[in-house]
Enzyme design. Structure first.
Site, short mmCIF file in Angstrom:
data_model
loop_
_atom_site.label_atom_id
_atom_site.label_comp_id
_atom_site.label_asym_id
_atom_site.label_seq_id
_atom_site.Cartn_x
_atom_site.Cartn_y
_atom_site.Cartn_z
N MET A 14 0.58 -0.90 0.11
CA MET A 14 0.19 0.10 0.32
C MET A 14 1.00 1.18 -0.39
SD MET A 14 -3.33 -1.61 2.09
CE MET A 14 -3.01 -0.59 3.46
N HIS A 21 9.58 1.18 3.14
CA HIS A 21 9.84 1.72 3.82
C HIS A 21 11.35 -0.06 4.05
CE1 HIS A 21 8.32 -2.28 6.33
NE2 HIS A 21 6.73 -1.15 6.49
N GLY A 51 11.30 -2.94 5.39
CA GLY A 51 11.07 -4.06 5.29
C GLY A 51 10.26 -4.61 3.70
N HIS A 52 9.44 -3.34 3.25
CA HIS A 52 9.15 -4.44 1.66
C HIS A 52 10.18 -4.02 0.56
CE1 HIS A 52 5.32 -1.02 3.29
NE2 HIS A 52 4.91 -1.79 3.00
N GLN A 84 -10.50 -2.59 2.47
CA GLN A 84 -9.91 -3.41 3.89
C GLN A 84 -9.99 -2.51 4.76
OE1 GLN A 84 -5.72 -4.03 1.71
NE2 GLN A 84 -5.13 -3.90 4.21
N ASP A 89 8.75 8.93 -3.81
CA ASP A 89 10.02 8.43 -2.53
C ASP A 89 9.59 7.05 -2.79
OD1 ASP A 89 11.55 8.75 -0.48
OD2 ASP A 89 10.56 7.57 1.13
N ASP A 90 8.31 6.47 -2.36
CA ASP A 90 8.41 5.53 -2.45
C ASP A 90 8.56 4.49 -4.35
OD1 ASP A 90 6.80 5.40 -0.67
OD2 ASP A 90 4.89 4.88 -1.40
N GLN A 133 12.51 4.41 -3.64
CA GLN A 133 13.54 4.23 -2.84
C GLN A 133 13.20 1.94 -3.73
OE1 GLN A 133 12.35 2.82 0.89
NE2 GLN A 133 11.40 4.70 0.53
N GLY A 155 4.75 -10.43 4.11
CA GLY A 155 5.89 -9.95 5.19
C GLY A 155 4.95 -10.77 6.58
N LYS A 170 5.00 -9.59 9.29
CA LYS A 170 4.48 -9.23 10.28
C LYS A 170 2.79 -8.64 10.41
CE LYS A 170 3.74 -4.43 10.75
NZ LYS A 170 2.65 -3.85 11.16
N ASP A 171 2.71 -9.25 9.70
CA ASP A 171 1.05 -9.39 9.05
C ASP A 171 0.74 -11.21 9.18
OD1 ASP A 171 -0.40 -6.30 8.45
OD2 ASP A 171 1.38 -6.98 7.12
N SER A 209 6.91 -0.49 9.81
CA SER A 209 5.32 -0.51 10.05
C SER A 209 5.27 1.07 9.14
CB SER A 209 4.65 -0.57 10.79
OG SER A 209 2.90 -0.87 10.20
N SER A 210 4.49 1.29 7.98
CA SER A 210 4.13 2.42 7.68
C SER A 210 3.18 3.29 9.08
CB SER A 210 3.32 2.14 6.14
OG SER A 210 3.54 1.53 5.62
N ARG A 211 2.64 2.59 9.57
CA ARG A 211 2.04 3.36 10.72
C ARG A 211 2.77 3.65 12.06
NH1 ARG A 211 -2.62 -0.90 9.16
NH2 ARG A 211 -4.05 0.74 8.14
O1 PAF Z 1 -0.10 -6.14 4.20
C1 PAF Z 1 -0.71 -5.18 3.03
O2 PAF Z 1 0.40 -3.78 2.70
C2 PAF Z 1 -2.51 -4.55 2.04
O3 PAF Z 1 -2.58 -5.56 3.75
C3 PAF Z 1 -2.04 -6.10 0.80
C4 PAF Z 1 -1.71 -7.21 1.42
C5 PAF Z 1 -0.91 -4.79 0.35
C6 PAF Z 1 -3.62 -5.78 0.33
O4 PAF Z 1 -2.99 -4.24 0.35
#
Ligand code: PAF
Length: 283
Positions: A30, A34, A36-37, A61, A77-78, A81, A149, A151-152, A187-189
């Protein structure tokens, strides 16, 4: 890096690559990327010839009172990177491109059972939004492999279940959590945290580590461990949502004698909801 906005252009591009016998790895995101991505992208590069990163802040979601409007959008920025690590294609569609009939008016994918627990209990409908967009991205790209990842953790389990239940021809690979120097899961948050909250935030991971240590020490009263962790989190300024000891593979509350364990937690720090988890193999 090629930036693509439409499904048609992406599919034309990927068809050409497939005709040239190139394999395709998908990294759904999304945005607000960072380390992690970037690690997901690096793993994807080891798995396939072409890496497609998707950037789509998926409205379906997010719950009504959640952070959809404020979710950090950092497109340039994304891109920078992703360029710096040689990602091949960035697919960044509009909402209308993905949901031409509107997000609430579209067919959706529902995984039963494991979506009602943990994050699913406090974020009703969240996982339907996730599985719907992820399924759409799988169908749009027809990727050979997708990277998510750890983390989720629950999201990963839900996606694996969807792929298995619906026989989706894609291989799912998971990537360990990337942590900051003080243990906070990337995390982005995390960007929502104030300086003061950022100092407190690693205590979420510390609470998980303490539960893990007590399990390894032979403690079997899971409920007491969960409650102690929540009390500890509350005393440091969190508002815990859950701290739960689960069977790592079945994703259901662990029973005495289970060996493969995951400890999962979600807690608010101010308005920011953080999640984390840690796995543990008991002797
Ligand atoms: O983990 C995320 O960033 C989102 O839930 C995903 C998998 C990109 C779906 O929108």
């Amino acid at each position: 890096m090629l930036v693509v906005r439409t499904i048609k252009q992406l599919q034309e591009e990927l068809n050409q690559r497939r005709q040239a016998s190139q394999s395709i790895a998908l990294v759904p995101t999304m945005g607000n990327l960072h380390e992690g991505h970037l690690q997901l992208v690096k793993t994807a590069q080891q798995q396939a010839d072409i890496v497609v990163v998707t950037l789509f802040v998926n409205p379906t979601q997010f719950g009504a009172n959640e952070d959809l409007d404020n979710y950090p959008r950092t497109f340039q920025d994304d891109c920078n990177q992703l360029e710096s690590i040689n990602a091949n294609i960035l697919f960044a569609p509009s909402i209308n491109e993905i949901y031409p009939l509107g997000g609430n008016n579209t067919s959706h994918v529902h995984v039963p059972g494991i979506t009602h627990l943990l994050c699913g209990a406090s974020r009703p409908g969240h996982f339907d939004g996730v599985t719907t967009i992820v399924c759409k991205l799988f169908n749009i790209t027809r990727a050979d492999v997708a990277i998510f990842g750890e983390k989720d953790y629950q999201q990963l389990a839900v996606i694996r279940r969807m792929v298995s239940d619906l026989n989706i021809p894609i291989h799912i690979i998971s990537e360990p959590i990337v942590r900051a120097h003080d243990g906070l899961a990337m995390s982005s948050r995390n960007g929502y945290l104030t300086d003061k909250e950022r100092i407190v935030a690693p205590q979420l991971y510390q609470a998980l580590q303490e539960v893990k240590q007590q399990l390894l020490n032979g403690e079997t009263d899971f409920l007491a461990l969960e409650n102690n962790a929540k009390t500890q989190l509350s005393s440091t300024g969190f508002r815990p949502d859950y701290c739960s000891i689960y069977h790592a593979l079945e994703l259901k509350p662990a029973k005495k004698g289970d060996k493969e364990i995951v400890i999962l937690a979600a807690a608010f720090l101010g308005p920011t909801r953080l999640i984390d988890n840690i796995t543990c193999s008991l002797p």
